[in-house]
Every structure is written in C-alpha cells, then in structure tokens.
Design a protein around this motif. Structure first.
Motif, mmCIF file in Angstrom:
data_model
loop_
_atom_site.group_PDB
_atom_site.id
_atom_site.type_symbol
_atom_site.label_atom_id
_atom_site.label_comp_id
_atom_site.label_asym_id
_atom_site.label_seq_id
_atom_site.Cartn_x
_atom_site.Cartn_y
_atom_site.Cartn_z
ATOM 1 N N HIS A 25 -1.448 -21.256 24.620
ATOM 2 C CA HIS A 25 -1.983 -20.335 23.608
ATOM 3 C C HIS A 25 -1.102 -19.095 23.529
ATOM 4 C CE1 HIS A 25 -6.043 -22.292 23.511
ATOM 5 N NE2 HIS A 25 -5.641 -22.668 24.716
ATOM 6 N N VAL A 26 -0.947 -18.563 22.334
ATOM 7 C CA VAL A 26 -0.238 -17.304 22.139
ATOM 8 C C VAL A 26 -1.186 -16.339 21.438
ATOM 9 C CG1 VAL A 26 1.693 -16.141 21.018
ATOM 10 C CG2 VAL A 26 2.019 -18.412 22.003
ATOM 11 N N LEU A 27 -1.345 -15.163 22.032
ATOM 12 C CA LEU A 27 -2.085 -14.085 21.390
ATOM 13 C C LEU A 27 -1.055 -13.093 20.854
ATOM 14 C CD1 LEU A 27 -4.899 -13.403 24.030
ATOM 15 C CD2 LEU A 27 -4.976 -14.910 22.025
ATOM 16 N N ILE A 28 -1.203 -12.718 19.593
ATOM 17 C CA ILE A 28 -0.309 -11.762 18.951
ATOM 18 C C ILE A 28 -1.130 -10.514 18.680
ATOM 19 C CG2 ILE A 28 1.189 -11.327 16.966
ATOM 20 C CD1 ILE A 28 1.528 -14.399 16.765
ATOM 21 N N PHE A 29 -0.680 -9.389 19.246
ATOM 22 C CA PHE A 29 -1.495 -8.180 19.187
ATOM 23 C C PHE A 29 -0.625 -6.934 19.112
ATOM 24 C CE2 PHE A 29 -0.398 -8.809 23.558
ATOM 25 C CZ PHE A 29 -0.247 -7.538 24.086
ATOM 26 N N GLY A 30 -1.250 -5.838 18.739
ATOM 27 C CA GLY A 30 -0.525 -4.580 18.721
ATOM 28 C C GLY A 30 -1.284 -3.492 18.005
ATOM 29 N N ASN A 31 -0.545 -2.435 17.687
ATOM 30 C CA ASN A 31 -1.100 -1.286 17.010
ATOM 31 C C ASN A 31 0.012 -0.697 16.142
ATOM 32 O OD1 ASN A 31 -1.744 1.396 16.346
ATOM 33 N ND2 ASN A 31 -3.083 1.590 18.125
ATOM 34 N N PRO A 32 -0.170 -0.693 14.827
ATOM 35 C CA PRO A 32 0.884 -0.153 13.957
ATOM 36 C C PRO A 32 1.289 1.276 14.293
ATOM 37 C CG PRO A 32 -0.754 -1.324 12.664
ATOM 38 C CD PRO A 32 -1.296 -1.231 14.068
ATOM 39 N N LYS A 33 0.367 2.068 14.828
ATOM 40 C CA LYS A 33 0.690 3.446 15.191
ATOM 41 C C LYS A 33 1.727 3.482 16.316
ATOM 42 C CE LYS A 33 -1.656 7.836 15.869
ATOM 43 N NZ LYS A 33 -2.941 8.490 15.984
ATOM 44 N N ALA A 34 1.696 2.502 17.201
ATOM 45 C CA ALA A 34 2.668 2.427 18.301
ATOM 46 C C ALA A 34 3.919 1.656 17.898
ATOM 47 C CB ALA A 34 2.022 1.774 19.517
ATOM 48 N N GLY A 35 3.740 0.582 17.154
ATOM 49 C CA GLY A 35 4.871 -0.282 16.813
ATOM 50 C C GLY A 35 5.780 0.258 15.728
ATOM 51 N N THR A 36 5.214 0.948 14.757
ATOM 52 C CA THR A 36 6.018 1.431 13.633
ATOM 53 C C THR A 36 7.153 2.367 14.072
ATOM 54 O OG1 THR A 36 4.153 1.125 12.137
ATOM 55 C CG2 THR A 36 5.930 2.576 11.384
ATOM 56 N N PRO A 37 6.902 3.355 14.957
ATOM 57 C CA PRO A 37 8.019 4.198 15.389
ATOM 58 C C PRO A 37 9.143 3.403 16.074
ATOM 59 C CG PRO A 37 5.936 5.228 15.960
ATOM 60 C CD PRO A 37 5.625 3.833 15.490
ATOM 61 N N LEU A 38 8.776 2.348 16.774
ATOM 62 C CA LEU A 38 9.790 1.493 17.407
ATOM 63 C C LEU A 38 10.641 0.792 16.354
ATOM 64 C CD1 LEU A 38 7.528 0.041 20.200
ATOM 65 C CD2 LEU A 38 9.616 1.349 20.589
ATOM 66 N N MET A 39 9.988 0.283 15.311
ATOM 67 C CA MET A 39 10.722 -0.420 14.254
ATOM 68 C C MET A 39 11.572 0.529 13.415
ATOM 69 S SD MET A 39 8.070 -3.427 13.104
ATOM 70 C CE MET A 39 6.550 -2.502 13.176
ATOM 71 N N ILE A 40 11.127 1.771 13.283
ATOM 72 C CA ILE A 40 11.941 2.778 12.576
ATOM 73 C C ILE A 40 13.193 3.091 13.397
ATOM 74 C CG2 ILE A 40 12.014 5.187 11.815
ATOM 75 C CD1 ILE A 40 9.001 4.824 11.070
#
Length: 139
Positions: free
Chosen positions: A64-79
C-alpha cells in the motif's frame, strides 16, 4: 551503490528508510492514516497495489502507498526547487515481505534535501514526516 538485502531486513535503496512495523498491515495503515489526520495533513490517496494486481490476475504481497502532505509546507519547497514536485506530496509505503513481516518505507527528508538542494531552513517542512512515522510505529 549496489542494492543488497541482508537476512531479516528490507532491501537497501539509497535515501529510503525501512522500518519494521510491530503491527499488521491493516493496523499499520490505520495508525498512519490516523497520524496523518491528527496532524492536519491531507491524505490525498491510498493506493492498494495488491488489490489492483488481483484485478488483472496477478498475486503479490500486501503493498500500500499513502500519499499525504500539506500545501502550506510543500509549496515553499516546490518554489525553491521545482523538481521536488516529483516527490511531493510525500509517500509512505506499507508492505509485507515473503516472511510476512510488515515494513514501512519512505524517502528520508535529508536525502530529499541533498537530492533537490533546497535551503536548509525548509527542511523542517518535510522532516516531521519521519518523526510521525517513527512515533506511529511505537506501541
């Protein structure tokens, strides 16, 4: 680096942390899903590879794969480092080996930092996932 599988352990893949779970696959998944929700993270998907394999007449151990996160945390990383979007949202793999042991595998935050070269001050945006998984596997 060559992958190797010492007796009683999960395969070695650079950047992947394998943790032995003391719980069944089902209990491990339930505990991880609860931990994700309790930390106000979003569970974007739960992929049951074994179920999908069964649909096409193939048999595989529970995976099984769970895909999770928080755009508030991930967006600065992607920027800061757009290619990290290949590894975000975060993923955790719950799987059973041939000896019926349950493993929880994920990409370490420090490996992602080295791989994508985002600033040190953003490491905390994803490092909490490692701690969450460790705490979830404790009784």
């Amino acid at each position: 680096m060559k992958n190797s599988t010492p007796a009683g352990s999960a395969p070695f893949v650079e950047g992947i942390v394998n943790r032995l779970s003391p719980f069944s696959v089902e209990d491990t998944l339930a505990r991880l899903e609860e931990a994700i929700h309790s930390r106000n993270l979003i569970l974007f998907a739960h992929i049951d590879h074994g179920k999908e394999a069964d649909k096409v007449g193939l048999i595989m151990p529970q995976t099984h794969v769970l895909i999770f996160g928080n755009p508030k945390a991930g967006t600065p990383l992607m920027i800061a480092s757009p290619l990290i979007a290949l590894d975000l949202p975060l993923k955790v793999l719950v799987w059973q080996d041939g000896d019926k042991r349950v493993w929880v595998s994920s990409t370490s935050a420090t490996y992602m930092k080295a791989r994508y070269g985002f600033p040190e001050e953003l490491l905390g945006n994803i490092a909490g996932a490692d701690t969450m998984i460790e705490q979830t596997l404790q009784g």
